[in-house]
Design a protein around this motif. Structure first.
Motif, mmCIF file in Angstrom:
data_model
loop_
_atom_site.group_PDB
_atom_site.id
_atom_site.type_symbol
_atom_site.label_atom_id
_atom_site.label_comp_id
_atom_site.label_asym_id
_atom_site.label_seq_id
_atom_site.Cartn_x
_atom_site.Cartn_y
_atom_site.Cartn_z
ATOM 1 N N SER A 7 0.815 -1.209 0.000
ATOM 2 C CA SER A 7 0.000 0.000 0.000
ATOM 3 C C SER A 7 0.850 1.260 0.000
ATOM 4 N N ALA A 8 2.158 1.128 -0.102
ATOM 5 C CA ALA A 8 3.043 2.292 -0.070
ATOM 6 C C ALA A 8 2.792 3.183 -1.272
ATOM 7 N N GLY A 9 2.765 4.483 -1.027
ATOM 8 C CA GLY A 9 2.576 5.442 -2.089
ATOM 9 C C GLY A 9 1.135 5.652 -2.487
ATOM 10 N N ALA A 10 0.249 4.784 -2.078
ATOM 11 C CA ALA A 10 -1.150 4.910 -2.468
ATOM 12 C C ALA A 10 -2.023 5.322 -1.306
ATOM 13 N N ALA A 11 -1.511 5.234 -0.103
ATOM 14 C CA ALA A 11 -2.334 5.454 1.084
ATOM 15 C C ALA A 11 -3.002 6.817 1.102
ATOM 16 N N ALA A 12 -2.323 7.855 0.644
ATOM 17 C CA ALA A 12 -2.885 9.202 0.713
ATOM 18 C C ALA A 12 -4.095 9.357 -0.191
ATOM 19 N N THR A 13 -4.192 8.580 -1.269
ATOM 20 C CA THR A 13 -5.297 8.723 -2.194
ATOM 21 C C THR A 13 -6.206 7.500 -2.223
ATOM 22 N N ALA A 14 -6.016 6.568 -1.331
ATOM 23 C CA ALA A 14 -6.796 5.331 -1.347
ATOM 24 C C ALA A 14 -8.180 5.519 -0.760
ATOM 25 N N ASP A 15 -9.168 4.845 -1.381
ATOM 26 C CA ASP A 15 -10.514 4.784 -0.816
ATOM 27 C C ASP A 15 -10.567 3.755 0.304
ATOM 28 N N ILE A 16 -9.827 2.672 0.120
ATOM 29 C CA ILE A 16 -9.751 1.624 1.138
ATOM 30 C C ILE A 16 -8.273 1.363 1.416
ATOM 31 N N GLU A 17 -7.900 1.432 2.682
ATOM 32 C CA GLU A 17 -6.519 1.160 3.097
ATOM 33 C C GLU A 17 -6.542 0.050 4.133
ATOM 34 N N ILE A 18 -5.756 -0.970 3.911
ATOM 35 C CA ILE A 18 -5.638 -2.079 4.850
ATOM 36 C C ILE A 18 -4.164 -2.248 5.150
ATOM 37 N N ASP A 19 -3.792 -2.139 6.419
ATOM 38 C CA ASP A 19 -2.394 -2.203 6.821
ATOM 39 C C ASP A 19 -2.192 -3.247 7.914
ATOM 40 N N ALA A 20 -1.345 -4.219 7.631
ATOM 41 C CA ALA A 20 -0.954 -5.253 8.597
ATOM 42 C C ALA A 20 -2.161 -5.903 9.258
ATOM 43 N N LEU A 21 -3.202 -6.150 8.472
ATOM 44 C CA LEU A 21 -4.459 -6.687 9.010
ATOM 45 C C LEU A 21 -4.321 -8.147 9.408
ATOM 46 N N GLY A 22 -4.826 -8.448 10.573
ATOM 47 C CA GLY A 22 -4.874 -9.817 11.054
ATOM 48 C C GLY A 22 -6.218 -10.102 11.687
ATOM 49 N N HIS A 23 -6.652 -11.342 11.564
ATOM 50 C CA HIS A 23 -7.895 -11.740 12.232
ATOM 51 C C HIS A 23 -7.778 -13.199 12.666
ATOM 52 N N THR A 24 -8.161 -13.432 13.905
ATOM 53 C CA THR A 24 -8.136 -14.767 14.485
ATOM 54 C C THR A 24 -9.538 -15.136 14.945
ATOM 55 N N PHE A 25 -10.002 -16.303 14.535
ATOM 56 C CA PHE A 25 -11.276 -16.842 15.016
ATOM 57 C C PHE A 25 -10.994 -17.781 16.176
ATOM 58 N N GLN A 26 -11.832 -17.708 17.208
ATOM 59 C CA GLN A 26 -11.722 -18.631 18.330
ATOM 60 C C GLN A 26 -13.077 -19.295 18.527
ATOM 61 N N ARG A 27 -13.094 -20.614 18.355
ATOM 62 C CA ARG A 27 -14.331 -21.373 18.494
ATOM 63 C C ARG A 27 -14.042 -22.682 19.215
ATOM 64 N N ALA A 28 -14.829 -22.944 20.216
ATOM 65 C CA ALA A 28 -14.740 -24.210 20.956
ATOM 66 C C ALA A 28 -13.304 -24.560 21.328
ATOM 67 N N GLY A 29 -12.566 -23.583 21.809
ATOM 68 C CA GLY A 29 -11.203 -23.822 22.241
ATOM 69 C C GLY A 29 -10.180 -23.899 21.121
ATOM 70 N N MET A 30 -10.642 -23.782 19.862
ATOM 71 C CA MET A 30 -9.721 -23.821 18.724
ATOM 72 C C MET A 30 -9.450 -22.404 18.232
ATOM 73 N N VAL A 31 -8.223 -22.146 17.849
ATOM 74 C CA VAL A 31 -7.829 -20.841 17.319
ATOM 75 C C VAL A 31 -7.435 -21.019 15.853
#
Length: 141
Positions: A7-31
């Motif tokens: 995303s370098a160089g585009a962040a200033a003009t971006a409609d959507i910016e995603i940086d270092a995104l992480g997501h963890t699901f936790q269900r029934a003791g499982m990650v």
């Protein structure tokens, strides 16, 4: 979509910016680490397609960008603002059909306006143009 400087160089003009995104699901003791270190910038007028095998995190990424799912780490901005909840200025098409069967195509497009207390008649021409843009002229009923 990911990697150093995606995303370098585009962040200033971006409609959507995603940086270092992480997501963890936790269900029934499982990650499950669904997303890790995702970087992406979508500029105005740019068409971006997210492609990958089932279960790789495409829908998770889109739900997070739309503010429908909280993320575990990183930063997401839409229109220059941090995403902290549902984004009403953008739309998302889910994998499973969510059309109202008793409504025609045009009325399904206009349903969000009704739900927001707006007059759909004021947006009918715009909705017809959007349907024409995706090849659905003649299928509105």
């Amino acid at each position: 979509m990911s990697g150093p400087g995606a995303s370098a160089g585009a962040a200033a003009t971006a409609d959507i910016e995603i940086d270092a995104l992480g997501h963890t699901f936790q269900r029934a003791g499982m990650v499950t680490q669904a997303l890790d270190g995702v970087n992406m910038a979508v500029r105005p007028g740019e068409l971006v397609v997210v492609v990958g095998p089932s279960g790789c995190g495409k829908s998770t990424l889109l739900r997070i960008a739309a503010g429908l799912l909280p993320f575990t780490s990183g930063r997401v901005r839409v229109g220059g603002r941090d995403v902290t909840g549902p984004q009403t200025a953008l739309g998302i098409v889910f994998q499973s059909p969510v059309l109202l069967e008793w409504r025609n195509v045009l009325d399904n497009v206009l349903v969000q306006l009704e739900l927001r207390g707006m007059d759909p008649a004021l947006y009918r021409e715009r909705a017809l143009k959007l349907l024409a843009d995706v090849g659905l002229t003649g299928f509105t009923d």
